[in-house]
Write an enzyme that holds these catalytic residues in place. Structure first.
Site, PDB file in Angstrom:
ATOM      1  N   GLU A 133      11.886   8.710   1.585  1.00 30.16           N
ATOM      2  CA  GLU A 133      12.191   7.459   2.674  1.00 30.16           C
ATOM      3  C   GLU A 133      10.952   6.744   2.413  1.00 30.16           C
ATOM      4  O   GLU A 133      10.298   6.729   2.955  1.00 30.16           O
ATOM      5  CB  GLU A 133      12.400   8.013   3.763  1.00 30.16           C
ATOM      6  N   HIS A 134      11.077   5.479   1.854  1.00 28.45           N
ATOM      7  CA  HIS A 134       9.335   3.940   1.611  1.00 28.45           C
ATOM      8  C   HIS A 134       9.673   3.922   2.883  1.00 28.45           C
ATOM      9  O   HIS A 134       8.653   3.209   2.068  1.00 28.45           O
ATOM     10  CB  HIS A 134      10.848   3.450   0.655  1.00 28.45           C
ATOM     11  N   CYS A 135       9.701   3.523   3.859  1.00 28.77           N
ATOM     12  CA  CYS A 135       9.186   2.142   5.148  1.00 28.77           C
ATOM     13  C   CYS A 135       7.852   2.872   5.911  1.00 28.77           C
ATOM     14  O   CYS A 135       7.433   2.043   6.197  1.00 28.77           O
ATOM     15  CB  CYS A 135      10.419   2.653   5.917  1.00 28.77           C
TER      16      CYS A 135
END
Length: 631
Positions: free
Chosen positions: A340-342
């Protein structure tokens, strides 16, 4: 997106190296450009994509943006005031949450990225247990701040992102998501979510969540004393999970499907979960506080491309896409990671992957102090669902499966070309492949389009990435020279080298923060957040110009993940006509994973074919020194 990273190395072993966060406070701040500099650079960046009339229109609005008392001046003054605020570590501190947490579409396939690891030769359970053991070793070093800081050409890089590897979960919101992470006070980081201004971690969770056949299980991996379970214990725990989950989940009961929804839809579904039964809060808490997820698949992909596709958008209820880190291990022992990139960029996951795969599992277990204590505690994670929620889960599963089916992907492999080849020919490896991409795109689609490349900026405090635009005037002239039969080989070679030099110069400017896009973008976002308060009630016309719109309308979105432990990495495209180009460029090989919406599939495959030709053609051009044509 993940980001391009030049060669990095870990500092010496713990005990001889500085502590993990030793350099954080001494790192320089991300440079804040002047509005004049950003507008000047912006105009030069967008010019190769515009007609003369479009450029004139864009220049006029840039001048209006910069006029005394104009919107650009007002917004930049507010940004300067924000950066000078106590506790703010970068003028981009508010930009990143909006960019990643503000997106409202699905993050599954659209935002999360993956790595396909090199084959380990083990079976499924030993491979999964080895990854768990390596991660627990890594976590122990991180918690004790003994994980050596990453150095790049002798320059320390920010290690702050590592604190989001464990027990971190993105939480859906109606207007903007938040991040749930464990907290510890280490001074302000301008963070968001439950930790406020504290740097996350270390997590005191002792469990992970294991998925198998659409069912979820809590599995303890650390004892009450914080010491990891031994490797054989972990294997026994995974076997126990597979036995307990032998019966596939009933349709409509695998709640992980809901994490594939658009964010506001998932936020509403999560509220319904909490409303339907108070026990669901406990189940969510187990998932959200878990150190990470392990997704065990009951099948082996037919080939490399299928393995990549499964890592990007495989589901079957066997994922929780909001989790920061999810290891995926197939029935034949092949494995990878979905991220998950956030809060996590490619460089951080590269370092994490190299740590995990650079040491045998037995050694990780030994170094972590793991000891045998028997079968780890495990329990199913169960959600109480009413008929409406079950139908929502089923609908989410069907919708995401269709979304995956509407995505075209392919892999491209160059087994006899790598960075060593490019360097031996006197060429920057990244410049070589980016020139090849532009030539291939011109030949496949008949035009040069806006191209994004992610550039790592972790040498700054809270540094993440910068946006680089690849189409320079020199790049356009290079492609024109290659396509003009009248241009002699020597002229093509000169144009190629000029384009490569311009590319390298722009990449260096991006690494130094001397680029326009994120600065101007944050000024636009600042107007959205505070415009009326600042007297800038309307969006400045600059952001509706052909220059701004065309420069950011990606035809190619590119990013590199160079690690010998990775076979492929990948991500979804960023628009309806974009081709995502994820590449692993190593000394001896060059692998790419391409993705695009299905309507662009034919052009993507044409791009792949033309890329194979372009790499060979450009290699020959360098080898011949521009002295002759290819026979």
């Amino acid at each position: 997106m993940s980001n391009r990273q030049n060669s990095t190395s870990q500092a010496p072993e713990p005990g001889t190296a500085p502590s993990t966060f030793a350099f954080e406070e001494s790192l320089p701040r991300v440079p804040l450009p002047t509005p004049e500099a950003s507008c000047e650079r912006f105009l030069s960046w967008c010019a190769p994509l515009l007609t003369p009339d479009e450029l004139a229109e864009t220049e006029a609005e840039a001048a209006a943006f910069l006029r005394p008392g104009g919107p650009g001046r007002v917004l930049h003054a507010a940004l300067e005031e924000y950066e000078a605020t106590e506790g703010v570590r970068s003028w981009l501190d508010a930009f990143w949450p909006y960019r990643y947490l503000g997106r409202r579409d699905r993050i599954a396939l659209n935002a999360n990225f993956f790595f396909l690891f090199q084959d380990g030769g083990e079976g499924q359970v030993p491979r999964a247990a080895g990854l768990i053991a390596g991660a627990l070793h890594h976590k122990g070093l991180l918690d004790r701040e003994q994980l050596p800081p990453v150095m790049q050409r002798g320059v320390p890089q920010s290690m702050a992102q590592n604190t989001f590897l464990y027990s971190t979960t993105r939480i859906p919101g109606v207007r903007q998501d938040t991040v749930r992470a464990p907290c510890r006070a280490r001074g302000s980081q301008g963070a968001h979510g439950p930790c406020g201004e504290d740097l996350p971690g270390p997590s005191d969770a002792r469990h992970i969540v294991v998925f198998f056949r659409g069912r979820m299980f809590r599995l303890d991996v650390l004892g009450a004393d914080g010491v990891p379970y031994g490797l054989r214990d972990l294997e026994a725990g995974l076997h126990a999970v597979m036995k307990a989950g032998a019966e596939p989940a009933a349709p409509g009961t695998s709640v992980g499907h809901l994490t594939t929804l658009a964010r506001a839809e998932w936020a509403a579904a999560r509220e319904d979960l909490l409303r339907v039964d108070p026990r669901n809060a406990e189940s969510l808490d187990i998932v959200e506080t878990a150190l990470f997820c392990v997704c065990l698949e009951d099948f082996a992909p037919a080939g490399v491309q299928e393995a990549c596709d499964e890592l990007l958008y495989g589901d079957r209820g066997n994922r929780w896409f909001d989790k920061a880190v999810s290891f995926v291990v197939f029935a034949d022992g092949r494995a990878g990671i979905n991220v998950e990139h956030c809060e996590l960029d490619g460089t951080t996951i590269l370092g994490f992957t190299d740590f995990l795969l650079g040491t045998p599992a037995e050694e990780h277990s030994l170094r972590s102090g793991a000891r045998s204590r028997g079968l780890p505690a495990l329990e199913p994670v169960v959600f109480a669902l009413d008929a409406r929620l079950r139908e929502r889960v089923r609908a989410a599963a069907e919708s995401f499966a269709a979304y995956g089916d509407a995505t075209a992907t392919t892999t491209v492999t160059f087994p006899d070309f790598g960075s060593t080849t490019a360097k031996s020919l006197g060429m920057s490896p990244d410049a070589f492949v980016q020139c090849a991409y532009q030539l291939a795109h011109q030949r496949a689609k008949g035009l040069l389009g806006a191209t994004y490349e992610s550039i790592a900026t972790r040498q700054y405090r809270n540094g993440r990435t910068e946006a680089m635009r690849v189409v320079t005037p020199e790049m356009r002239m290079f492609v024109a020279a290659m396509e003009d039969p009248a241009t002699p080989p020597a002229g093509r070679l000169a144009a190629f080298r000029a384009a490569a030099e311009a590319h390298v110069a722009r990449a260096k400017a991006a690494q130094a923060g001397q680029v326009p896009e994120q600065h101007l973008w944050e000024l636009e976002l600042l107007q959205r957040r505070r415009g009326p308060e600042l007297g800038v009630a309307e969006q400045p016309a600059l952001y509706r110009t052909p220059g701004w719109l065309k420069m950011r309308d990606d035809y190619l979105s590119t990013s590199s993940a160079p690690s010998r432990h990775i076979r492929f990495f990948g991500f979804g495209s960023t628009s309806s006509r974009c081709i995502g180009v994820a590449y692993v460029l190593l000394p001896e090989r060059f692998n790419l994973y391409l993705s695009t919406p299905m309507p662009v599939a034919d052009r993507m495959h044409a791009f792949a074919d033309r890329l194979r030709e372009a790499v060979a053609e450009l290699r020959h051009l360098l080898e011949s020194g521009g002295g002759g044509t290819r026979g």
